[in-house]
Design a protein around this motif. Sequence first.
Motif, short mmCIF file in Angstrom:
data_model
loop_
_atom_site.label_atom_id
_atom_site.label_comp_id
_atom_site.label_asym_id
_atom_site.label_seq_id
_atom_site.Cartn_x
_atom_site.Cartn_y
_atom_site.Cartn_z
N GLY A 30 9.69 24.31 27.40
CA GLY A 30 9.39 25.19 28.52
C GLY A 30 10.30 26.41 28.52
N PHE A 31 10.25 27.14 29.61
CA PHE A 31 11.05 28.35 29.78
C PHE A 31 12.22 28.06 30.71
CE2 PHE A 31 7.94 32.03 28.72
CZ PHE A 31 7.68 31.43 27.51
N ILE A 32 13.32 28.74 30.42
CA ILE A 32 14.51 28.65 31.26
C ILE A 32 14.79 30.03 31.84
CG2 ILE A 32 16.96 28.12 31.32
CD1 ILE A 32 16.53 26.28 28.93
N TRP A 38 14.20 35.35 31.04
CA TRP A 38 13.56 34.08 30.69
C TRP A 38 13.84 33.79 29.20
CZ3 TRP A 38 11.99 36.85 34.69
CH2 TRP A 38 11.49 36.19 35.84
N TYR A 39 14.18 32.53 28.92
CA TYR A 39 14.48 32.09 27.55
C TYR A 39 13.61 30.88 27.24
CZ TYR A 39 18.64 34.99 28.19
OH TYR A 39 19.50 36.04 28.43
N PHE A 98 2.35 37.66 32.92
CA PHE A 98 2.81 37.59 31.53
C PHE A 98 3.52 36.27 31.26
CE2 PHE A 98 5.99 38.27 28.25
CZ PHE A 98 5.19 38.76 27.21
N GLU A 99 4.24 35.76 32.23
CA GLU A 99 4.91 34.47 32.03
C GLU A 99 3.90 33.37 31.73
OE1 GLU A 99 7.73 31.28 34.49
OE2 GLU A 99 6.99 33.12 35.46
N TYR A 106 2.81 29.55 23.75
CA TYR A 106 3.71 28.53 23.22
C TYR A 106 3.13 27.12 23.36
CZ TYR A 106 7.67 31.64 22.42
OH TYR A 106 8.52 32.61 21.92
N GLY A 107 1.96 26.96 23.94
CA GLY A 107 1.36 25.65 24.09
C GLY A 107 1.86 24.90 25.29
N ILE A 108 2.53 25.58 26.21
CA ILE A 108 3.03 24.93 27.43
C ILE A 108 1.88 24.85 28.43
CG2 ILE A 108 4.71 25.11 29.30
CD1 ILE A 108 6.47 26.75 27.41
#
Length: 691
Positions: A30-32, A38-39, A98-99, A106-108
């Motif tokens: 996932g994203f952090i 955002w990473y 966009f998020e 990314y397949g999330i």
Amino acid sequence: MWESESDSAARHEYGDGILTSSKHGVPTEGFIQRGHSWYVATDIPSDIQVQIGEANFHLHKYPLISRSGKLSRIIYESREPNLNKIVMDDIPGGFEGFELAAKFCYGIAVDLTAGNISGLRCAAEYLEMTEDLEEGNLIFKTEAFLSYVVLSSWRDSIVVLKSCEKLSPWSENLQIVRRCSESIAWKACANPKGIRWSYTGRTENISSPRWNNNNNDIIIKDTSPNRIRHQLVVPPDWWFEDVSILRIDHFVRVITAIKVKGMRFELIGAAIMHYATKWLQGLVTDTSILCDEKTSNCSISNSNNNNSTTSSSGNSWNENGLHMILVGTRDENSNLQAKEQRMIIESLISIIPPQKDSVSCSFLLRLLRMAIVSKVAHALVTELEKRVGMQFEQATLSDLLIPCYNKGETLTMYDVDLVLRLLEHFLVQEQTESSSPKRMSFSEKHMACNLNAKARVARLVDSYLTEVSRDRNLSLTKFQVLAEALPESARTCDDGLYRAIDSYLKAHPTLSEHERKRLCRVMDCQKLSIDACMHAAQNERLPLRVVVQVLFAEQVKISNALSNTSLKDVNESFTQPMVITNRKTLLEGTPQSFQEGWTAAKKDVNTLKFELESVKAKYLELQNDMENLQKQFDKMLKQKQSSAWSSGWKKLSKLTKMTTVQNHDDVLPHNVEASAEQNRKTTRRWRNSIS
């Protein structure tokens, strides 16, 4: 939220709104988020940075270019061999959209909802995430969710259309607004047998409405724990509150679609009035319109302001769109709000159904007042004035008392010219309907309706003239033109017009005799009731010629009444019961319009009678004083005349004496001897007698 069977099947097919991609090159959890950055939670370092406003996304090129045609073109067509930063401030949906698109790359798993689907759909179109790059790309899946899930739900269609306010023109170009508007219109107009949905304002513990096939009304069933089933009729305006949260351009789209579906014009007009009451706070009775004299900017304030709408399920829909509460400031914010208010008024005027009774005349007049204050386009104001003229007989006096905002001419308290234009539109409309071929078969009934409408308008105009006549700046010409605008047949009784004339004479005591005669020409003395004639006969403000005409008209009426009574029953013509019957007949002949407004006028009659008696007493005193003065004057005049004659006689006697003395002096020498001789003779005679 209640759903139909097709709605449930669509959610089952699309995983209840959870989107995932089967192919992804970078394993991640996932994203952090750290502040505004955002990473990706992975061991592989990022090689590209996407900046959207203050938000920075540290991502990888391969997942992005494999699903986004725009990012792929930017990276490969860039002149920089090691491009590591891309600025995309113009992406629709902002960094939130966009998020979600990046997570999909990314397949999330992405949870699609009615609140984020429109932004994600526009972002996918912006990023060019088409089927050419990958089968089942983001555009295809968001389109499927919109078509099969959102558009089948009443509330989701409202929420999506509300979220499209920040996505123009992308939402328009992608037909999201059009499809949501048509979906809402279909559900508001059609009879969806077997389909249920929730709506704002429904009773708690009661299910969504369903249509009753017998009478085409919506019914609802109680699903409370006690399971006591009873049917409650849902009002026909159940959809007003949900639709009223939309921005004005989207509301216009929905109303236009509803018109095409064939909904009754009364409901459409009621929905427009509901929307205007919510967004134009100046239409509410507890508001006040404040005008800045220096800038001529008018503002609207309201103490009861609510910027959010809460649904029956407890969810709050935040209205981040238009806030039509104007304050009397001259900053850019107030100017923007004034423009938004003007846009709302112009849009509402353009979508009002053309039928006569689609909206109330009171609403049209209040909207007209706000249109004048907001300086709406002249063509729309004229159109609104014509609409008011179509149903002018339904207006009330309070709605017609529109302040005059035109400061170029002599400033009057109320806009009399506007009321005159409304009256002209009404007369033109009546003339058009009378000459219409469709009305010829109903000529008698239509003529009766026209006479009743004209009579109501005549009473309204007379009341308006009575109110505006107190304004000292109202010219005699404007008063006369408005009073004579209606034909003579419109007034069966001129009592209301007489009250207006009397009020104008009170407020303008400096009128000349010619102006007072000119003012009274608009009134027909023969159309006055007996009470009005009694008041006019004792009214010192009226010209003498008018008072004579009133007295003559009163005598004619009394003579006619007595003659009619004597023809009915000669034997009882002078008895008390016949007098009472005659009085009752005369009172019944008095129009209702005069009886309603004459209560206040009777007080003026009593006051005028008292003043008249006082004036009569003073007049008698002055007459007695005048007679005494005249007597004294005559007496003094006689004394002066007698003194003049006596002085003349004195002068004449003096002149006579002087003449006598002079003559005596002249004859004295000649008479001395004769007198002496006479004396001697007398003495001699006396002496002789003695002897």
